[in-house]
Every structure is written in structure tokens, then in C-alpha cells.
Scaffold this motif. Sequence first.
Motif, PDB file in Angstrom:
ATOM      1  N   CYS A   1       0.825  -1.210   0.000  1.00 47.86           N
ATOM      2  CA  CYS A   1       0.000   0.000   0.000  1.00 47.86           C
ATOM      3  C   CYS A   1       0.856   1.255   0.000  1.00 47.86           C
ATOM      4  CB  CYS A   1      -0.923   0.003   1.221  1.00 47.86           C
ATOM      5  SG  CYS A   1      -2.148  -1.320   1.251  1.00 47.86           S
TER       6      CYS A   1
ATOM      7  N   TRP B   1      -7.564   2.417  -1.995  1.00 48.77           N
ATOM      8  CA  TRP B   1      -8.746   1.971  -2.752  1.00 48.77           C
ATOM      9  C   TRP B   1      -9.332   3.119  -3.558  1.00 48.77           C
ATOM     10  CZ3 TRP B   1     -11.062  -2.028  -4.683  1.00 48.77           C
ATOM     11  CH2 TRP B   1     -12.394  -1.925  -5.098  1.00 48.77           C
ATOM     12  N   ARG B   2      -9.367   4.312  -2.982  1.00 47.12           N
ATOM     13  CA  ARG B   2      -9.906   5.459  -3.705  1.00 47.12           C
ATOM     14  C   ARG B   2      -9.088   5.772  -4.954  1.00 47.12           C
ATOM     15  NH1 ARG B   2     -10.489   7.597   1.592  1.00 47.12           N
ATOM     16  NH2 ARG B   2      -8.599   8.849   1.294  1.00 47.12           N
TER      17      ARG B   2
ATOM     18  N   PRO C   1      -8.051   2.362   2.816  1.00 53.55           N
ATOM     19  CA  PRO C   1      -9.080   3.231   2.212  1.00 53.55           C
ATOM     20  C   PRO C   1      -8.506   4.232   1.215  1.00 53.55           C
ATOM     21  CG  PRO C   1      -9.395   3.048   4.589  1.00 53.55           C
ATOM     22  CD  PRO C   1      -8.065   2.445   4.292  1.00 53.55           C
ATOM     23  N   SER C   2      -7.371   4.838   1.562  1.00 51.81           N
ATOM     24  CA  SER C   2      -6.767   5.822   0.664  1.00 51.81           C
ATOM     25  C   SER C   2      -6.322   5.169  -0.637  1.00 51.81           C
ATOM     26  CB  SER C   2      -5.583   6.496   1.362  1.00 51.81           C
ATOM     27  OG  SER C   2      -4.978   7.447   0.523  1.00 51.81           O
TER      28      SER C   2
END
Length: 592
Positions: free
Chosen positions: A207, A267-268, A264-265
Motif C-alpha cells: 500500500c 482503494w480510492r 481506504p486511501s
Amino acid sequence: MRLRPAPPGDAFEHGPGTAGPPLAEGIRPDHPTAVTTPLPTDHRPGPPPAARRTVGPSGRFLARATLLSAALSMAGALLGLGRDQALAHLFGAGVETDAFLVAWTLPEMASTLLIEDGMAFVLVPAFSVALARRASGTGIPDPVHALVAATLPRLCLALAGAAALLAAGAPLLVSVLAPGLPDPSLAVSCTRLTATCVLSFGLAGYCSAALRAHRSYFAPGSIYIAYNAAIIAAMFVLAARWGVRSAALGVALGGCLMAAVQAPSLWRRIAGRPGRSASESASESGAPYVEGGGRPLAVGLVCAVLLFALCRQSQVLIERYFASGLPSGAISHLNYAQKVAQLPMSLSLMVCVVTFPVVARAIAEGDTRRARDRVERDLVLTACLVLLGAAVVVACAPQIVQLLFQRGAFTAEDTAATAAVMRVYAVGLLGHTLVGALVQSYFSAGRTTWYPLGAMGVGTFATVVISVWAVGPWGARGIAGANAAGITLTALLLLHGLGPRTVPVRVRRVVAGLAGPVYAAVCATAAGLVCAGLFASPVAAVAACCTCVTAVFLLLTWVLDAADARSLLLSVARSVAHTFRRSVTRKPRHGR
């Protein structure tokens, strides 16, 4: 990133979604006399021509990114100190902490291989190529989605298998890492808990690399905040019931949080629609707009990067191996000293974390002069920062250790032993920083090179030889001295090896630039030693020492104009004054 328009009359190849040569004034693209340039059928990806070079990130962006990374790194480092303080307070520096620190070897190596050096050098370029293909609209299906689908499942399977293997082989691993432990069973239990970090750190590193390729620094910079917070919470909640195993459980939970805070970051960003315009995607992702793609990821490059990172981290294994034969507490003294002494190095290398994509971009464009100037400035700047920190560490090491750790089970004898080791460690901080900065120059070109591994191998061999000779008469201080000597030798070899195939750094110019900061650090250390001895209170001694060392160091760097200190400080002062003037004279906005 915005592109400079090509000057009128420049000729270059065009890919889908790009503009052709400039048309005569008054002629529309759909006019019968308009001329377009077809895409060559044998178009191959390669370095963009000079006319297609993009403008590098502005100094303001680099400054903001560096400050953000440094602030988050400082927050994580402070929590790391809190973690070490809690460990020292609850368990002291004895058999229990030695057992945990043997198991701590796995997270230390995993963070280097899977989050920092190894994964970053391999995946940041790969995601950059995928983002460039997405921006140009040439990749079907979406290159970013294809890269994730091709790499992430296989990586998860490999890391899960490695974690299971390490957990099952924990007894053998402990016997190899620390054969002199009196009771290895506790270390085995902790190792089985920390083995889970191989999977969680791998996901966190994946990530982090993907987000850095998007030029997103907040989530990757916050991972160590979540990690250390989890360890501290686990120790305070479970120490009475689980003992030092609570710290190992905190490592396992913290690794999961490191991946969770970034998911989350990421995935966006990876879920973006591939059909957007090239300029929009390039601006949002920070990837340069190029046609086609880039070179495929070379297996040799992956091996060279990972083996270098493993060889570099093996210095910790060497320390634990030799220290396991010393009296109880030696491993703990080495660990506490190293964690505090390396704080200046970690902060100074934030400069290189931000500028690494800039150097890689300049090399890809063939602009070796811009890459050379950037690397030379980074080397001297990071050296100045780490030398200032090293001067503070050497001048008031006993007071720092007393202030941070001397409470609970951590005694005055532990303070004296840790401070002595910490001063020796500080001698090698410049070497550690130069290695971290120089190795990026070797791998920024995306070519397979084995020279960094060879240089690190020579330094590691020197560390082993010196440790064998020095551990008897000097104990833990001899091990720390061997570490400093080995990494300094590696730094000299890496500096000497820079040439046409990497970044053509002017070595003599860099060495001459380092002479001033080194002289300033020596004088500042002497002044700090005198100042720290004037106060009995550790708080007052540390405050006075830091002030004195900083003042002397800055004064001498200004007089010697080391690292262009005068122009840098004047530029910062002008920027601050301009910002203040704007904030004062700006008219307030009133809502209607």
C-alpha cells in the motif's frame, strides 16, 4: 504535475490522446487542409524526447511533502520512544527484554525488506509505469488494476506461507539468532507472535509503495504512529498477565493496523475510472504523461534490491549474535542506544524519500545534470541534518538516556551502559545516512546493478571481523564500533562507485562540501559536552546542550557557508516574511 507545451515547430512522435504539431493560425483540426501525424506502427516505449519532458515538482511541493513526511516520521519516532520507555519501565533491561528483542529481529528485517528499501525500490517504479499507461489511455484493461491483480494475490500467498514457516521454525530461528540465551522458550513464544508481521508488513509496504507512486504521503507516513500505538496499548493492558509476550502481541496487532490505515486511501486511487482524460489522470496521480509504457520489471533488479536490503539489515543479526554471549542486558542496551541514536538519521532521510521520484524522473528523461545537482544537494543537506543530531547525541548521551528510560526496572547502571554504546553508535550515523541517500541513486535508473550489494557485503564482512576482535575487550561498545566502521566503509564504497551508469555525482565536490559540516559538528560537540556538564538536572542539561550545540553548529555552517547555508537560510527567511506579509495584508472574505 503540469506539462510544458512543446515549442512551435518541434517534431516528435504522438500517441493516442496527444496533440499533433501546431496548426497554422485559423485552421481547425477538422479542416481539409489540416495535417495530422499518424502513430507509427512500430512505436516502442522509451525515454521521452527532450520536447516531451515535464516540469519537475515545484520547490514548494517538495518542501510541503518533506515537512509532512518529517512531521509524521517525528510523531512515529516519538511514539517509538514511548514504546521503548514502556518496555524499559515494565521489563527493564534483562532476560525478558533480551528474549523479546530476539523476536523483534523479524519486525526489524520485515520493515526494511517489505516497507522501506526493498518494496519501495521495486514497486514504486512499477506503479509509476502503470499510472503513466493509464494516463495515456493506451492500456486496456486498466494498467493499474492489471498490476494489482497480477501481483497482490501472489504476494499475499507468498507472505502468508513465509509467516507460517517462520512461526513453525521459531525454535530453530532463535537458536541461530541468539545461541547464548539462557532460556530460549520465551523468545520462541514471542517469535511466533511476531512472525505474523511478515504478512501484515508486506501488505503495508505494498500500500505504501502504491500511494507514494501517486505522490500521496500522509497515509504511508502515519503507519508507524498506528504501529507503535498498538504496541504501547498492548503492553499496558496485558503486561501483568502475559509479561513481555504482550509486546509481541502488540507487534502483531500493530502490523495489521499499518495496512488498515492505508487501505481506504489506496482503494480510492486504484479504483479510478480508466476512461478519464490523460491530463486529468496525470495531474491527479502525479505520474508523468508518456506514451506507451515502461520497461518490464526485471527479476535481476528485484533480487539486487532485496539482497541489498537483507544484507544491510543483517547488521542487526550480527549485533544480536555477538551480544547474546555477553551478560544479560547487553542486547537491550544495544537496542535502546540504537533506537535513540538513529532518530537524526531517520529524520534527515525524509529529504531523500521525497526527492527520490524527482531523481528517477530526471534520469528517465536523460537529464543527468538535474539528477546530479539534486543528489549532490541532498547528500550535503542530509549530512548537515544528521551531523547536528549526532553532535547532540554524543554531547549529552547520559542525560538523554536518564531522561528517557531511567525509571522502574531501568537502573542507573543500565543508563551508563546504554549511554556509552549510544555515543559509539553516533559516530556511524553519517555513514548510515550516506548509504541511505546514495543507494537511491543506484536504483533510481531502474537498471539492475549489483554494486550496492557488493559494497554492503564488504561493509558487513568488516563488521563481523571487527566484532570478533572488539567484543572481548569492549563488550557492547565494541559491537557498536564495528557497526559504525562497517557502515562507514560501505558509504565510502558507494560514493566511490557513482559513475556514468548511475548518477554522475562529482565525488570530490561532495567530499569538499562535507568537510565544513563535519568540522562544525566536532566543534559543536565539544561545546555541548562543556554545557551539559554544568547542570545536575537531566532536563536542564539536555535543553542547554541542545541549544548550545545548535547555536554553534549553525554559526559555523554560516561562517563556512557549508551546504549553501547562507542562501538557504536567506531563502527561508524571505519565504516566511512573504507569507507573513500576505497573511497580514490579505483582505478577509465576507459571505453574502
